[in-house]
Design a protein around this motif. Structure first.
Motif, PDB file in Angstrom:
ATOM      1  N   LEU A 103      88.988   8.626  42.437  1.00 37.18           N
ATOM      2  CA  LEU A 103      88.312   8.479  43.721  1.00 37.18           C
ATOM      3  C   LEU A 103      88.626   7.121  44.322  1.00 37.18           C
ATOM      4  O   LEU A 103      88.526   6.098  43.642  1.00 37.18           O
ATOM      5  CB  LEU A 103      86.800   8.605  43.525  1.00 37.18           C
ATOM      6  N   ASN A 104      89.016   7.111  45.600  1.00 34.56           N
ATOM      7  CA  ASN A 104      89.129   5.882  46.378  1.00 34.56           C
ATOM      8  C   ASN A 104      87.995   5.895  47.389  1.00 34.56           C
ATOM      9  O   ASN A 104      87.802   6.896  48.082  1.00 34.56           O
ATOM     10  CB  ASN A 104      90.456   5.819  47.143  1.00 34.56           C
ATOM     11  N   ILE A 105      87.264   4.791  47.485  1.00 32.09           N
ATOM     12  CA  ILE A 105      86.234   4.630  48.495  1.00 32.09           C
ATOM     13  C   ILE A 105      86.693   3.473  49.370  1.00 32.09           C
ATOM     14  O   ILE A 105      86.804   2.342  48.909  1.00 32.09           O
ATOM     15  CB  ILE A 105      84.860   4.334  47.872  1.00 32.09           C
ATOM     16  N   ALA A 144      94.151  17.167  46.455  1.00 30.38           N
ATOM     17  CA  ALA A 144      93.585  16.005  47.138  1.00 30.38           C
ATOM     18  C   ALA A 144      92.688  16.460  48.282  1.00 30.38           C
ATOM     19  O   ALA A 144      92.956  17.468  48.930  1.00 30.38           O
ATOM     20  CB  ALA A 144      94.694  15.112  47.673  1.00 30.38           C
ATOM     21  N   CYS A 145      91.640  15.699  48.502  1.00 35.00           N
ATOM     22  CA  CYS A 145      90.702  15.982  49.590  1.00 35.00           C
ATOM     23  C   CYS A 145      90.016  14.671  49.951  1.00 35.00           C
ATOM     24  O   CYS A 145      89.830  13.799  49.095  1.00 35.00           O
ATOM     25  CB  CYS A 145      89.657  17.004  49.127  1.00 35.00           C
ATOM     26  N   ALA A 146      89.652  14.522  51.225  1.00 32.86           N
ATOM     27  CA  ALA A 146      88.990  13.295  51.666  1.00 32.86           C
ATOM     28  C   ALA A 146      87.951  13.630  52.727  1.00 32.86           C
ATOM     29  O   ALA A 146      88.053  14.641  53.425  1.00 32.86           O
ATOM     30  CB  ALA A 146      90.005  12.302  52.210  1.00 32.86           C
ATOM     31  N   ILE A 147      86.971  12.745  52.839  1.00 31.40           N
ATOM     32  CA  ILE A 147      85.962  12.823  53.892  1.00 31.40           C
ATOM     33  C   ILE A 147      85.902  11.457  54.560  1.00 31.40           C
ATOM     34  O   ILE A 147      85.797  10.429  53.876  1.00 31.40           O
ATOM     35  CB  ILE A 147      84.582  13.207  53.334  1.00 31.40           C
ATOM     36  N   LEU A 156      83.938   5.189  56.741  1.00 33.21           N
ATOM     37  CA  LEU A 156      83.967   5.132  55.283  1.00 33.21           C
ATOM     38  C   LEU A 156      84.737   6.364  54.843  1.00 33.21           C
ATOM     39  O   LEU A 156      84.393   7.486  55.224  1.00 33.21           O
ATOM     40  CB  LEU A 156      82.558   5.150  54.680  1.00 33.21           C
ATOM     41  N   ILE A 157      85.779   6.160  54.050  1.00 33.38           N
ATOM     42  CA  ILE A 157      86.604   7.268  53.576  1.00 33.38           C
ATOM     43  C   ILE A 157      86.364   7.453  52.077  1.00 33.38           C
ATOM     44  O   ILE A 157      86.488   6.508  51.298  1.00 33.38           O
ATOM     45  CB  ILE A 157      88.101   7.024  53.857  1.00 33.38           C
ATOM     46  N   VAL A 158      85.996   8.662  51.707  1.00 31.78           N
ATOM     47  CA  VAL A 158      85.826   9.050  50.306  1.00 31.78           C
ATOM     48  C   VAL A 158      86.987   9.987  50.010  1.00 31.78           C
ATOM     49  O   VAL A 158      87.036  11.112  50.494  1.00 31.78           O
ATOM     50  CB  VAL A 158      84.456   9.746  50.098  1.00 31.78           C
ATOM     51  N   ASP A 159      87.953   9.513  49.243  1.00 30.49           N
ATOM     52  CA  ASP A 159      89.245  10.176  49.047  1.00 30.49           C
ATOM     53  C   ASP A 159      89.417  10.495  47.554  1.00 30.49           C
ATOM     54  O   ASP A 159      89.487   9.589  46.730  1.00 30.49           O
ATOM     55  CB  ASP A 159      90.351   9.236  49.529  1.00 30.49           C
ATOM     56  N   THR A 182      79.204  14.223  46.901  1.00 32.48           N
ATOM     57  CA  THR A 182      79.549  12.845  46.541  1.00 32.48           C
ATOM     58  C   THR A 182      79.414  11.938  47.760  1.00 32.48           C
ATOM     59  O   THR A 182      78.831  10.853  47.681  1.00 32.48           O
ATOM     60  CB  THR A 182      80.989  12.788  45.982  1.00 32.48           C
ATOM     61  N   ALA A 183      79.930  12.374  48.904  1.00 33.80           N
ATOM     62  CA  ALA A 183      79.845  11.574  50.126  1.00 33.80           C
ATOM     63  C   ALA A 183      78.395  11.339  50.531  1.00 33.80           C
ATOM     64  O   ALA A 183      78.042  10.245  50.999  1.00 33.80           O
ATOM     65  CB  ALA A 183      80.619  12.260  51.246  1.00 33.80           C
TER      66      ALA A 183
END
Length: 194
Positions: A103-105, A144-147, A156-159, A182-183
């Motif tokens: 996870l990348n935040i 892969a998925c991101a918000i 804010l990107i939750v990747d 999670t987001a």
């Protein structure tokens, strides 16, 4: 020493010990949606643009207990900052204890409108705890998925990436599974106003 001064000494020591605690006193209980306001401070990086300062730093503003609640190992933290002169992204990376997910935040001062434009071919608008957000995944980027969540300073990107270890992509239905939850956990820590 009389008993009055002994009590004063005990109270002073108690207050000193309480003041040195590293545990946040304004942390919401797991599973609640109570907003938490992180303390105001100068960001770790300030770019040379006229964009707002990044007021939420995932490396500093997400308590270990929150990362654990979301299923990630705080001990796996690695810096993921991206800091060119034109904008700022402060970020940290985490893994799940069993290394199923990475996870990348990333907290950045590009505008939500810029993020919408950049991702319009593959993003779907959603809502995260009352904030506008974008769910982003592409068929040509498996696992892969991101918000991206709108903030007062940008996004804010939750990747998240899925690591199966088999060399084969996971089914598409698994790419974003649970990422909105999670987001929602992390969103509780973003300031509601500038």
């Amino acid at each position: 020493m009389n008993s009055k001064w002994a009590r004063v000494g005990v109270i002073a020591i108690t207050l000193l010990i309480a003041g040195c605690s590293t545990q946040s006193t304004n942390e919401p209980e797991p599973g609640t949606s109570a907003a938490v306001v992180s303390p105001a401070r100068l960001p770790r990086h300030v770019d040379k643009s006229d964009r707002p300062h990044v007021s939420f730093d995932p490396c500093l503003d997400l308590p270990d207990a929150t990362l654990i609640e979301a299923g990630y190992d705080p001990g796996s933290e690695e810096n993921a900052d991206f800091t060119p002169d034109e904008y700022t992204f402060l970020g940290c990376s985490y893994d799940t204890p069993s290394r199923l997910y990475g996870l990348n935040i990333l907290s950045g001062n590009i505008s939500f409108a810029e993020e919408q434009e950049k991702t319009k071919a593959y993003a779907t608008q959603i809502d995260i705890n009352g904030r506008r957000a974008l769910l982003k995944f592409q068929a040509d980027e498996p696992d892969a998925c991101a918000i991206s969540i709108e903030t007062t300073y940008g996004v804010l990107i939750v990747d998240r990436s899925l690591f199966k270890g088999t060399g084969e992509p996971a089914p598409e239905s698994e790419w974003c599974a649970g990422l909105e939850d999670t987001a929602r956990i992390f969103e509780r820590y973003i300031r509601k106003e500038g």
